[in-house]
Design an enzyme around this catalytic site. Structure first.
Site, PDB file in Angstrom:
ATOM      1  N   ALA A 190     -18.455  63.515 -15.203  1.00 35.77           N
ATOM      2  CA  ALA A 190     -19.182  62.413 -15.829  1.00 35.77           C
ATOM      3  C   ALA A 190     -20.186  62.933 -16.848  1.00 35.77           C
ATOM      4  O   ALA A 190     -20.356  62.351 -17.929  1.00 35.77           O
ATOM      5  CB  ALA A 190     -19.883  61.581 -14.766  1.00 35.77           C
ATOM      6  N   TYR A 191     -20.865  64.018 -16.508  1.00 33.41           N
ATOM      7  CA  TYR A 191     -21.852  64.607 -17.422  1.00 33.41           C
ATOM      8  C   TYR A 191     -21.172  65.133 -18.675  1.00 33.41           C
ATOM      9  O   TYR A 191     -21.622  64.855 -19.803  1.00 33.41           O
ATOM     10  CB  TYR A 191     -22.590  65.725 -16.692  1.00 33.41           C
ATOM     11  CG  TYR A 191     -23.570  66.489 -17.546  1.00 33.41           C
ATOM     12  CD1 TYR A 191     -24.749  65.902 -17.982  1.00 33.41           C
ATOM     13  CD2 TYR A 191     -23.326  67.817 -17.902  1.00 33.41           C
ATOM     14  CE1 TYR A 191     -25.663  66.613 -18.754  1.00 33.41           C
ATOM     15  CE2 TYR A 191     -24.229  68.525 -18.672  1.00 33.41           C
ATOM     16  CZ  TYR A 191     -25.392  67.925 -19.098  1.00 33.41           C
ATOM     17  OH  TYR A 191     -26.291  68.629 -19.854  1.00 33.41           O
ATOM     18  N   ALA A 192     -20.073  65.884 -18.510  1.00 29.55           N
ATOM     19  CA  ALA A 192     -19.367  66.423 -19.667  1.00 29.55           C
ATOM     20  C   ALA A 192     -18.809  65.312 -20.545  1.00 29.55           C
ATOM     21  O   ALA A 192     -18.801  65.420 -21.774  1.00 29.55           O
ATOM     22  CB  ALA A 192     -18.247  67.363 -19.215  1.00 29.55           C
ATOM     23  N   SER A 219     -20.175  62.431 -21.025  1.00 32.32           N
ATOM     24  CA  SER A 219     -21.286  61.899 -21.814  1.00 32.32           C
ATOM     25  C   SER A 219     -21.613  62.820 -22.985  1.00 32.32           C
ATOM     26  O   SER A 219     -21.930  62.358 -24.087  1.00 32.32           O
ATOM     27  CB  SER A 219     -22.521  61.694 -20.925  1.00 32.32           C
ATOM     28  OG  SER A 219     -23.150  62.916 -20.582  1.00 32.32           O
ATOM     29  N   LYS A 220     -21.521  64.117 -22.763  1.00 32.08           N
ATOM     30  CA  LYS A 220     -21.852  65.057 -23.824  1.00 32.08           C
ATOM     31  C   LYS A 220     -20.740  65.170 -24.855  1.00 32.08           C
ATOM     32  O   LYS A 220     -20.999  65.481 -26.034  1.00 32.08           O
ATOM     33  CB  LYS A 220     -22.181  66.421 -23.228  1.00 32.08           C
ATOM     34  CG  LYS A 220     -23.461  66.412 -22.386  1.00 32.08           C
ATOM     35  CD  LYS A 220     -24.675  65.936 -23.179  1.00 32.08           C
ATOM     36  CE  LYS A 220     -25.970  66.096 -22.411  1.00 32.08           C
ATOM     37  NZ  LYS A 220     -27.160  65.720 -23.209  1.00 32.08           N
TER      38      LYS A 220
END
Length: 246
Positions: free
Chosen positions: A154-156, A158-159
């Site tokens: 999920a973090y990747a 977003s980035k």
């Protein structure tokens, strides 16, 4: 017309955190006036301002939710009212909850996208509208977009969106003399990174790059300072600052 002899003014979002604080203090060392943004930790932001002013720099702290357009408009207002304008935006603010894609709850996923994606869009939009000629917009991505580490889905994601916005905005600002780039740190020794990780995991991650160590906030701040100042011919790029991990 911008006065080229006047000190430059930078907004640093997430300046109460590890990388954000290092960036704020590094820019101040270059004579840049700093607006140190924070979300929830006013005391930490006050410490950043105190450290900068103790070194004879100029800084103020301003709070607000990066995904709230009214709060961020007020952040830009404060920079303009106190220092006369904005020349640099370094957008370090973000969150990094981790979990396997199969298990991560959607409420957490939505929160990550709100802060990291919408937050970047909001502050970049304001910078695109209000930044002076000769400026620099510096967003923050992550080397995990290349490293593909489990639990970072999920973090990747977003980035990855941050990188896409960065590259497109650089081209949309044609003729404005404003650079737009993203810095993609590798694992960096900050409280955000260490949270919840046993020492053996930290050591394993630190060994992934040829330098065989974690990055430091100061390592990343040097890259941001380059893009904020002398790096005028670097535009529309993602710079991976990870010691050669990928």
């Amino acid at each position: 017309m911008t006065d080229s002899t006047a000190p430059r003014v930078a907004i640093v979002t997430g300046a109460s955190g590890g990388i954000g604080r290092a960036v704020a203090e590094r820019l101040a060392a270059d004579g840049v006036r700093v607006v140190a943004h924070y979300s929830g930790n006013a005391d930490a932001a006050a410490e950043v301002v105190a450290a900068i002013t103790a070194g004879e720099g100029e800084a103020i702290a301003v709070g607000g939710d990066v995904a709230d357009e009214a709060a961020m408009a007020a952040l830009f207002d404060a920079a303009e009212q106190r220092f006369g304008g904005v020349d640099v935006l370094v957008h370090t603010a973000g969150i990094m909850p981790l979990g396997p894609i199969a298990e991560l709850d959607l409420e957490t996923f939505d929160r990550i996208q709100r802060v990291n994606v919408r937050g970047t869009f909001v502050v970049d939009q304001l910078a695109a509208r209000r930044m002076r000629s000769g400026g620099a917009i510096i967003n923050f991505s992550t080397s995990v977009t290349r490293l593909q580490m489990p639990t970072y889905g999920a973090y990747a994601a977003s980035k990855g969106a941050v990188e896409a916005m960065t590259l497109i905005l650089a081209r949309e600002l044609r003729g404005r003399d404003i650079t737009v780039n993203a810095v993609a740190p590798g694992p960096t020794a900050t409280p955000l990174f260490f949270a919840g990780k046993p020492q053996e995991v930290v050591d394993r991650i630190a060994s992934l790059n040829p330098m065989e160590r974690l990055g430091t906030p100061e390592d990343i701040a040097e890259v941001a300072a380059f893009l904020a100042g002398p790096g005028r011919w670097v535009n529309g790029q993602v710079l991976y600052a990870n010691g050669g991990a990928a």
